[in-house]
Design a protein around this motif. Structure first.
Motif, short mmCIF file in Angstrom:
data_model
loop_
_atom_site.label_atom_id
_atom_site.label_comp_id
_atom_site.label_asym_id
_atom_site.label_seq_id
_atom_site.Cartn_x
_atom_site.Cartn_y
_atom_site.Cartn_z
N PHE A 204 0.84 -1.19 0.00
CA PHE A 204 0.00 0.00 0.00
C PHE A 204 0.88 1.25 0.00
O PHE A 204 1.78 1.40 0.82
N ARG A 205 0.62 2.15 -0.95
CA ARG A 205 1.36 3.40 -1.06
C ARG A 205 0.34 4.53 -1.19
O ARG A 205 -0.60 4.42 -1.97
N ALA A 206 0.54 5.60 -0.44
CA ALA A 206 -0.50 6.63 -0.39
C ALA A 206 0.08 8.03 -0.57
O ALA A 206 1.20 8.32 -0.13
N ARG A 207 -0.71 8.87 -1.21
CA ARG A 207 -0.41 10.29 -1.22
C ARG A 207 -0.77 10.88 0.14
O ARG A 207 -1.67 10.38 0.83
N SER A 208 -0.10 11.93 0.53
CA SER A 208 -0.45 12.58 1.79
C SER A 208 -1.82 13.23 1.66
O SER A 208 -2.28 13.57 0.56
N ALA A 209 -2.46 13.42 2.81
CA ALA A 209 -3.77 14.08 2.81
C ALA A 209 -3.66 15.48 2.20
O ALA A 209 -4.54 15.91 1.43
N GLU A 210 -2.58 16.18 2.49
CA GLU A 210 -2.40 17.54 1.98
C GLU A 210 -2.28 17.55 0.46
O GLU A 210 -2.80 18.45 -0.22
N ASN A 211 -1.60 16.54 -0.09
CA ASN A 211 -1.43 16.47 -1.54
C ASN A 211 -2.76 16.18 -2.24
O ASN A 211 -3.06 16.75 -3.29
N VAL A 212 -3.56 15.31 -1.65
CA VAL A 212 -4.88 15.01 -2.21
C VAL A 212 -5.76 16.25 -2.17
O VAL A 212 -6.46 16.58 -3.15
N ILE A 213 -5.73 16.97 -1.05
CA ILE A 213 -6.55 18.18 -0.92
C ILE A 213 -6.09 19.25 -1.90
O ILE A 213 -6.91 20.01 -2.44
N GLU A 214 -4.80 19.32 -2.17
CA GLU A 214 -4.30 20.28 -3.16
C GLU A 214 -4.96 20.04 -4.53
O GLU A 214 -5.34 20.98 -5.22
N GLU A 215 -5.08 18.76 -4.90
CA GLU A 215 -5.72 18.43 -6.17
C GLU A 215 -7.21 18.78 -6.14
O GLU A 215 -7.73 19.38 -7.09
N LEU A 216 -7.90 18.39 -5.07
CA LEU A 216 -9.33 18.71 -4.96
C LEU A 216 -9.56 20.22 -4.98
O LEU A 216 -10.47 20.72 -5.66
N HIS A 217 -8.72 20.93 -4.26
CA HIS A 217 -8.86 22.38 -4.15
C HIS A 217 -8.62 23.05 -5.51
O HIS A 217 -9.31 24.02 -5.88
N TYR A 218 -7.64 22.53 -6.26
CA TYR A 218 -7.32 23.07 -7.57
C TYR A 218 -8.54 23.04 -8.49
O TYR A 218 -8.89 24.04 -9.13
N TRP A 219 -9.22 21.89 -8.53
CA TRP A 219 -10.38 21.75 -9.41
C TRP A 219 -11.62 22.42 -8.82
O TRP A 219 -12.49 22.91 -9.56
N TYR A 220 -11.71 22.44 -7.50
CA TYR A 220 -12.83 23.11 -6.84
C TYR A 220 -12.85 24.59 -7.21
O TYR A 220 -13.90 25.17 -7.51
N ASN A 221 -11.68 25.21 -7.24
CA ASN A 221 -11.58 26.62 -7.59
C ASN A 221 -11.91 26.88 -9.06
O ASN A 221 -12.17 28.02 -9.44
N LYS A 222 -11.89 25.84 -9.87
CA LYS A 222 -12.26 25.95 -11.28
C LYS A 222 -13.73 25.57 -11.52
O LYS A 222 -14.16 25.45 -12.67
N GLY A 223 -14.45 25.33 -10.42
CA GLY A 223 -15.89 25.11 -10.53
C GLY A 223 -16.33 23.66 -10.55
O GLY A 223 -17.52 23.37 -10.70
N TYR A 224 -15.41 22.72 -10.35
CA TYR A 224 -15.77 21.30 -10.36
C TYR A 224 -16.13 20.86 -8.94
O TYR A 224 -15.52 21.28 -7.96
N ARG A 225 -17.13 19.95 -8.87
CA ARG A 225 -17.60 19.49 -7.57
C ARG A 225 -17.67 17.96 -7.46
O ARG A 225 -17.81 17.45 -6.35
N SER A 226 -17.57 17.25 -8.57
CA SER A 226 -17.74 15.79 -8.55
C SER A 226 -16.39 15.10 -8.74
O SER A 226 -15.69 15.37 -9.73
N PHE A 227 -16.06 14.19 -7.82
CA PHE A 227 -14.79 13.48 -7.86
C PHE A 227 -14.99 12.02 -7.49
O PHE A 227 -15.71 11.72 -6.53
N GLU A 228 -14.37 11.14 -8.24
CA GLU A 228 -14.50 9.71 -8.01
C GLU A 228 -13.14 9.14 -7.63
O GLU A 228 -12.19 9.22 -8.41
N PHE A 229 -13.04 8.57 -6.43
CA PHE A 229 -11.79 8.00 -5.96
C PHE A 229 -11.62 6.60 -6.54
O PHE A 229 -12.45 5.72 -6.29
N TYR A 230 -10.54 6.41 -7.31
CA TYR A 230 -10.28 5.14 -7.98
C TYR A 230 -9.15 4.35 -7.30
O TYR A 230 -8.42 3.62 -7.94
#
Length: 445
Positions: A204-230
């Motif tokens: 198991f290898r994971a991104r840090s919580a901060e790194n994941v939030i950076e990605e979500l925040h990036y797209w959130y600021n561009k108006g996206y709200r739907s995300f699917e964790f794969y």
């Protein structure tokens, strides 16, 4: 040899999800990070092969990269690669296709290079001019021979890989305004039919919580709200998920619709699910696989029917959309076992079931078991070129206790029950909406 300009191609895929292709997005972001120029075309957006060749000629790349997102219908992909190669371009292919067939890909088509497993560093080293014999994970030709280099070690620090920003992708053409997110890779479990441990490894290898939030925040600021964790297995590290949820709340990323895929039933507990729901998770998919403990043991799943029932009931009680993945045709399974699975799914007000025809993927323990017992009724070289409809309905092996005809009937049964479950859910939802409206109308008078 250096490749300064790369053209990336997403081939047509059956069951197209209508969201930007995640794997190609990661490759593109790594090329951009390394300062390598690229352009991209997703053929699923209505483009023809003629359109593709016109765009390639206009861009005039040094290298054309083609995604190999699945092993199915790979001969069609080979045809596409051959057409590009005949135009005189060097080509490279990667993805699950290569990680399943390895050097056979170069034997069967005119591709110049193939990349095994995680390809971000392998492809960037190739483009930067590193000697091919020194690039781990690369397959290539030399003096008429196919050379397969040793595997590249799995990327341990996933934060070092830039997340997809899809520069140059035609985001406005995807009707679903959603993105796939991979916050971790690898699964420490050993289901004998699963390809993910081949593609992503057991660790198991994971991104840090901060790194994941950076990605979500990036797209959130561009108006996206739907995300699917794969993720291969999202809840292995619950402390990390708690932190992701906490950061979503702290940053006030409200209104998000989050979907959690690939959650194990034995990782589900009330505290983590309530926290995920507060953060915006509305749907959770779990691999139930079977309603028989004996069959679960035969696939080395490491879970029980009691755990499945407990997890499903909890999620339904918390009013989350529940999706169950079910596979039909495991070793020791019989038709009565399939009925147990269907009854389990019908017992709860779940949103959907996805029932899959069990396919022996080359490299898995299941594949070797079927091969050693001579149970194939369709040879692998044929079923790996099936389309989605064929792979869903045609059993490719049978066993003495579960015949070919019984398997076909079981797949038909599962399809009918899947339709009924989704129909039942939608009727119930409409009824509840009407009931809530009437209550509001009555009490508001």
């Amino acid at each position: 040899m250096r490749y300064k300009k790369v053209f990336l191609v997403m081939p047509r895929v059956e069951g197209f999800f209508d969201i930007p292709p995640l794997g190609l997005g990661y490759i593109a972001s790594m090329l951009d990070y390394k300062g390598i120029s690229y352009d991209v075309l997703d053929l699923n957006l209505g483009y023809s092969d003629i359109d593709l060749m016109q765009k390639i000629r206009k861009f005039s790349p040094d290298l054309v990269g083609v995604a190999g997102p699945t092993m199915l219908k790979h001969k069609l992909l080979y045809g596409l690669i051959n057409r590009i190669s005949k135009e005189g371009y060097d080509t490279v292919v990667g993805g699950p296709l290569v990680s399943t067939f390895y050097s056979r890909v170069l034997e069967d088509c005119d591709v110049t290079y193939a990349v095994k497993f995680e390809g971000e560093h392998t492809l960037s080293e190739l483009c930067e001019g590193k000697p091919v014999e020194d690039i781990r994970g690369l397959i290539y030709r030399k003096n008429g021979k196919i050379i397969e280099n040793e595997d590249r070690d799995r990327q341990q620090n996933l934060d070092e890989i830039p997340f997809p920003k899809y520069k140059g992708f035609e985001l406005q053409k995807y009707s679903r305004k959603a993105f796939a997110i991979v916050s971790s890779k690898g699964c420490p479990y050993n289901c004998n039919f699963c390809q993910y441990k081949i593609l992503s490894g057991n660790k198991f290898r994971a991104r840090s919580a901060e790194n994941v939030i950076e990605e979500l925040h990036y797209w959130y600021n561009k108006g996206y709200r739907s995300f699917e964790f794969y993720d291969d297995n999202l809840l292995v590290d619950k402390a990390r998920i708690y932190k992701i949820c906490d950061l979503i709340t702290e940053l006030k990323l409200t209104g998000m619709l989050l979907i959690a895929g690939y959650v194990r039933v034995d990782h589900v507990d009330e505290a983590i699910i309530k926290q995920m729901k507060r953060a915006g998770f509305v749907q959770i998919s779990m691999g139930a696989e079977s309603g028989s403990d004996r069959v679960l043991r035969s696939m080395n799943k490491g879970q029980t029917v009691a755990q499945i029932k407990k997890a499903v009931k909890l999620l339904c009680d918390l009013r989350l959309k529940v999706v169950l993945d079910i596979t039909i045709g495991h070793p020791t399974e019989t038709m009565p076992d399939v009925w147990k699975t269907m009854k389990l799914a019908l017992r709860y007000p779940i949103y959907k079931i996805y029932s899959y025809n069990l396919i022996p993927i080359p490299g898995t323990e299941l594949y070797e078991w079927v091969k050693n017992n001579n149970y194939f009724v369709v040879p692998p070289e044929i079923y790996t070129n099936y389309g989605a409809e064929e792979i869903a309905a045609i059993p490719v092996f049978d066993t003495p206790e579960f015949t070919y005809e019984q398997r076909k009937n079981a797949l038909k049964l599962a399809k009918r029950i899947a339709f009924y479950i989704e129909f039942r859910y939608r009727i119930r939802s409409k009824f509840m909406c009407l009931f809530n409206f009437l209550c509001f109308y009555y009490f508001a008078k």
